[in-house]
Design an enzyme around this catalytic site. Structure first.
Site, short mmCIF file in Angstrom:
data_model
loop_
_atom_site.label_atom_id
_atom_site.label_comp_id
_atom_site.label_asym_id
_atom_site.label_seq_id
_atom_site.Cartn_x
_atom_site.Cartn_y
_atom_site.Cartn_z
CG ASP A 152 66.24 26.65 57.18
OD1 ASP A 152 66.67 26.15 58.22
OD2 ASP A 152 66.61 26.27 56.05
CG ASP A 305 68.34 21.47 55.43
OD1 ASP A 305 68.02 22.36 54.62
OD2 ASP A 305 69.05 21.69 56.42
O1 DOR Z 1 73.54 23.25 55.86
C1 DOR Z 1 72.69 24.09 55.66
N1 DOR Z 1 72.45 24.58 54.43
N2 DOR Z 1 71.98 24.53 56.71
C2 DOR Z 1 71.13 25.57 56.60
O2 DOR Z 1 70.50 25.91 57.57
C3 DOR Z 1 70.96 26.26 55.31
C4 DOR Z 1 71.32 25.41 54.19
C5 DOR Z 1 71.52 26.17 52.90
O3 DOR Z 1 70.63 26.99 52.57
O4 DOR Z 1 72.49 25.94 52.20
ZN ZN Z 2 67.41 24.35 55.47
#
Ligand code: DOR
Ligand code: ZN
Length: 422
Positions: A152, A305
């Site tokens: 990810d 997230d």
């Molecule tokens: O917006 C995001 N931030 N998408 C991702 O896939 C990674 C994440 C990050 O680690 O900051």
């Molecule tokens: Zn993520």
């Protein structure tokens, strides 16, 4: 230690939704659930007017330790998670160094046990250093405690590499979580490709970049007969692809995040970098489809997230700003306000999305309130209205686009292993 929770409305994912019950907890376990418990206790919480939920579980967050402690660390991240009502969280391996070995898995467990707050389960990388070239020792990493595997932050670009990862993980019932993005179609895009990107003069990321990869991974899981979990879906077509795959019997599960059902690309207006996230915020039609997907079970879970970034990484031109927003402390109130309050979902369905199902997907024995179960509980008052104030967050970072939003749902208490930690 005997803890009595009195007069709360107990909500489980299935069964009765409105059930006034007392809960008696002894040591770490739920001992008794019934009306009007009169047994002895050492401590009592009066939950009158509140809902008692199985502790919230976040299957996707970024704690930034090791390597990016100036954004967040396990200490501040678990404090933020706790204040958001989370009793368990699974953290992504895009740290520095990348969590692709046993020593780092052990480190995450040791550190979070020292802090002794929200339980932390590390997700290990699929590929060494998340480079998409060599598979990690996923079998050994699972034995060491890796709860799932993901690159990810980046997609697994090679289809053949993803096929091998799925087949390898399947030999020990491991779970691969896929960040779906066809990089070649994203080019130098920084927000959703569409009306707003044109107005702002910014290069766009087309929806098809996500959808092609969702389709690829669903088909690979179908072809190999393995399971897969799709991270943070954001478009109508992604929901449709997963719905159809589920109808065919593919072992696919999917998640979305609060920002994909509460915000649209309009939030990027005025070059607001707090709304810059990957995948990008989409359109109101996508928001409608995401909510439909949550209603009909196509989308299994809501994950945060949670992606902390320093002010210096956001206070720059839109194109240079980091992707991501913090989510622990706003996930429940936003989900309640945007999904349950308008009648899209019941409380019971929300508990399924934020606790019961994440536990099932991550194979955790958690997510339900029953006698004999571990006492991880979250007590909330959904009638309490509040204004989101990013200056009050416990996270080290404050990159949230929700400052000033009026929401319902206050986290009153969090109980982990029978102890009142909030
Ligand atoms: O917006 C995001 N931030 N998408 C991702 O896939 C990674 C994440 C990050 O680690 O900051
Ligand atoms: Zn993520």
């Amino acid at each position: 230690m005997r803890l009595l929770i009195k007069n709360g409305t107990l909500i489980n994912a299935e069964g009765l939704t409105e059930m006034k019950r007392d809960i008696l907890i002894a040591d770490e376990m739920i001992m008794q659930i019934k009306e009007n418990i009169t047994d002895e206790y050492d401590m009592m919480i009066d939950a009158t007017g509140c809902h008692v939920l199985p502790g919230l579980i976040d299957a996707h967050c970024h704690l930034r330790e090791p390597g990016f402690e100036y954004k967040e660390d396990i200490e501040s991240g678990t404090l933020s998670a706790l204040h958001g009502g989370f009793t368990s969280i699974a953290c992504m391996p895009n740290t520095n160094p990348v969590i692709d070995n046993e020593a780092l898995i052990n480190y995450i467990y040791d550190r979070s046990k020292q802090i002794n707050r929200t339980k932390v389960y590390p997700i290990a990388a699929v590929s060494i250093n998340q480079e998409g070239k060599m598979l990690t020792e996923m079998g050994f990493l699972k034995l060491a405690g890796a709860i799932a595997f993901s690159d990810d932050g980046k997609p697994v670009e090679s289809s053949s590499f993803m096929k091998k990862a799925l087949l390898y993980a399947d030999t020990f019932d491991g779970l691969i979580i896929s960040h779906c993005e066809d990089k070649s179609l994203c080019e130098d895009g920084v927000m959703n490709e569409g009306y707003m990107s044109t107005v702002l003069g910014l290069s766009g990321i087309p929806k098809v970049a996500e959808e092609l990869m969702v389709y690829r991974d669903v088909r690979l899981a179908e072809y190999t007969g393995t399971k897969i979990h799709i991270a943070h879906i954001s478009t109508r077509e992604s929901v449709d692809i997963i719905r159809q795959a589920k109808n065919r019997g593919v072992k696919v599960t999917a998640e979305t995040c609060p920002h994909y059902f509460t915000l649209t690309e309009e939030s990027c207006d005025h070059f607001n970098t707090l709304a810059k996230v990957n995948p990008p915020l989409r359109t109101s039609d996508d928001v409608i489809a995401i909510i439909e997907g949550l209603k009909d079970g196509t989308i299994d879970i809501i994950a945060t997230d949670h992606a902390p970034h320093h002010n210096d990484e956001k206070n720059v031109e839109f194109s240079y700003a980091s992707n991501g927003l913090i989510g622990f402390e706003t996930a429940f109130c936003l989900s309640y306000t945007y999904l349950v309050k308008p009648g899209h979902l019941t409380m019971s369905q929300l508990v399924s999305l934020m606790s019961f199902k994440p536990a099932r997907i991550l194979s955790l024995d958690a997510g339900e309130i029953n006698e004999g179960k571990q006492a991880d509980l979250t007590i909330v008052d959904v009638n309490e209205r509040k204004t989101i104030d990013i200056t009050k967050f416990k996270s080290k970072s404050s990159n949230s686009p929700y400052h000033g939003f009026e929401v319902y749902g206050e986290i009153k208490n969090v109980i982990i292993d029978g102890k009142v930690v909030l």
